[in-house]
Write a protein that holds these residues in place. Sequence first.
Motif, short mmCIF file in Angstrom:
data_model
loop_
_atom_site.label_atom_id
_atom_site.label_comp_id
_atom_site.label_asym_id
_atom_site.label_seq_id
_atom_site.Cartn_x
_atom_site.Cartn_y
_atom_site.Cartn_z
N ALA A 13 0.83 -1.20 0.00
CA ALA A 13 0.00 0.00 0.00
C ALA A 13 0.87 1.25 0.00
O ALA A 13 0.56 2.24 -0.68
CB ALA A 13 -0.94 0.00 1.20
N LYS A 14 1.95 1.23 0.76
CA LYS A 14 2.86 2.38 0.79
C LYS A 14 3.51 2.60 -0.58
O LYS A 14 3.58 3.73 -1.09
CB LYS A 14 3.94 2.15 1.84
N ILE A 15 4.00 1.52 -1.20
CA ILE A 15 4.62 1.60 -2.52
C ILE A 15 3.62 2.11 -3.55
O ILE A 15 3.91 3.01 -4.34
CB ILE A 15 5.18 0.23 -2.93
N ALA A 16 2.42 1.53 -3.54
CA ALA A 16 1.40 1.92 -4.52
C ALA A 16 0.99 3.38 -4.32
O ALA A 16 0.77 4.12 -5.29
CB ALA A 16 0.19 1.00 -4.41
N GLY A 17 0.87 3.81 -3.06
CA GLY A 17 0.51 5.20 -2.79
C GLY A 17 1.59 6.16 -3.27
O GLY A 17 1.29 7.21 -3.86
N GLU A 18 2.85 5.83 -3.02
CA GLU A 18 3.95 6.69 -3.46
C GLU A 18 4.04 6.72 -4.98
O GLU A 18 4.29 7.77 -5.58
CB GLU A 18 5.27 6.19 -2.86
N PHE A 19 3.85 5.57 -5.62
CA PHE A 19 3.90 5.53 -7.08
C PHE A 19 2.79 6.41 -7.66
O PHE A 19 3.03 7.19 -8.59
CB PHE A 19 3.75 4.09 -7.58
N THR A 20 1.59 6.28 -7.12
CA THR A 20 0.45 7.07 -7.62
C THR A 20 0.70 8.56 -7.42
O THR A 20 0.41 9.38 -8.30
CB THR A 20 -0.84 6.63 -6.93
N LYS A 21 1.23 8.92 -6.25
CA LYS A 21 1.53 10.33 -5.97
C LYS A 21 2.54 10.87 -6.99
O LYS A 21 2.37 11.97 -7.53
CB LYS A 21 2.08 10.48 -4.55
N LYS A 22 3.59 10.11 -7.27
CA LYS A 22 4.59 10.54 -8.23
C LYS A 22 3.99 10.69 -9.64
O LYS A 22 4.33 11.62 -10.38
CB LYS A 22 5.76 9.55 -8.26
N ALA A 23 3.09 9.77 -10.00
CA ALA A 23 2.45 9.86 -11.31
C ALA A 23 1.59 11.12 -11.41
O ALA A 23 1.55 11.78 -12.45
CB ALA A 23 1.62 8.61 -11.57
N ILE A 24 0.90 11.44 -10.33
CA ILE A 24 0.09 12.66 -10.32
C ILE A 24 0.99 13.89 -10.45
O ILE A 24 0.70 14.81 -11.22
CB ILE A 24 -0.75 12.73 -9.03
N GLU A 25 2.09 13.90 -9.69
CA GLU A 25 3.00 15.04 -9.73
C GLU A 25 3.59 15.24 -11.13
O GLU A 25 3.80 16.38 -11.55
CB GLU A 25 4.11 14.85 -8.70
N ARG A 26 3.86 14.14 -11.84
CA ARG A 26 4.38 14.26 -13.21
C ARG A 26 3.35 14.87 -14.16
O ARG A 26 3.70 15.41 -15.21
CB ARG A 26 4.78 12.88 -13.74
N THR A 27 2.07 14.76 -13.81
CA THR A 27 0.99 15.20 -14.69
C THR A 27 0.56 16.63 -14.41
O THR A 27 0.09 17.32 -15.32
CB THR A 27 -0.22 14.25 -14.53
N MET A 28 0.71 17.07 -13.17
CA MET A 28 0.25 18.41 -12.79
C MET A 28 0.94 19.47 -13.64
O MET A 28 2.13 19.39 -13.94
CB MET A 28 0.55 18.66 -11.31
#
Length: 279
Positions: free
Chosen positions: A240-255
Motif C-alpha cells: 500500500a505504501k509503494i502503490a501510494g507513493e507511485f500514484t503520488k509521483k504519477a500525479i505530480e508528473r501530470t500536474m
Amino acid sequence: MKDTKILTIQDISCFGQCSITVALPMISAFGIETAILPSAILSTHTSGFTDFTVRDLTEDLPSIRRHWEKEGIDFDAIYTGFIASAEQLGYIKDIIDSRLRSDGLVFVDPAMADNGEFYSVFDQEFADRMGELCKLGDFILPNTTEACFLLHKPWKPHFSKEEMLEMAHELADFTKRYVILKGYESKNHEMGMIILDKIESTVEIVYNDKVDYMSHGTGDVFASAFVGSVMVGKSPSQAAKIAGEFTKKAIERTMGDETHTYGVKFEQVIPELYDLLKL
C-alpha cells in the motif's frame, strides 16, 4: 523455475490511461507475466469524453474459459477491475474457480463508483452483485464511495478516523482476508489507507502525502502497483505504501500539463519502481 502469471479482468479503454492499459504495463514492470481478459472495449474511457464507443464482451467470456481449460492455462493470481455487466460477475466466478491455482490469490478492485456516485452504467443492484465477487477476494480495494455502496451506507466527502476504521471492520464480511480501504484524509492532510487483516485481527493505517489534484485512472494505477508489489513478496502494508507513493509521483508528473486531463503519466514513473520497492 516456474514464472508467476497473473490474469487481469477489466475493460480496454483504447485511449485514456486506465484499466488494462494501466494494469498490463504496470504489473509487467514488476517482472510478472500478465494475461488479460477484456470485459469490454471502449474507444476512450467515460470521463470527459463524449460519443465514445463500447463493445460489451460478456458473450465471449465462457468460450475463453473453455479454451483455457482445454489448453491447461491457469494463473497464480486473478485481479479484477471494471466489469461491464452484472452477468459477467457470474462468468468471472467460474473463471476463478476453474483457472486459479490452488494456492493462488484473488484481488478485487470493485471499480464502480467515486465521489459519492455510481459510474453511469452501474446501480445498487450491481453493487450488491459486486459484493458477492468481493467475497472471493483475498484482497479487496474499495474507495470510500464503493465501500458505502457495498455496505448500504450514506457517503460523505470526509470520514473521521473512527468512521473509516468502523467501515473497514464492516467490510471484513466482503473479503476472505484483507481490506484495503482507500480515501482517509488525516488532520495533517495526509492520505491514508486502512489495511485490515481479518485472520490476524490487525488494522494498520499507511499514509502518503496528499496531492491536490484529481484525475481519472489513479485508482487503477494504485491497484496495479499494489498487486505487483504483493506478488513480488511485499506485505500488504508495504504494498500500500509503494502503490501510494507511485500514484503520488504519477500525479505530480501530470500536474501543470493542461493538455493531459484524461489520466496520469504513470509511464514516466515506472523507471522509479526499483527504488520504491526498497520502501
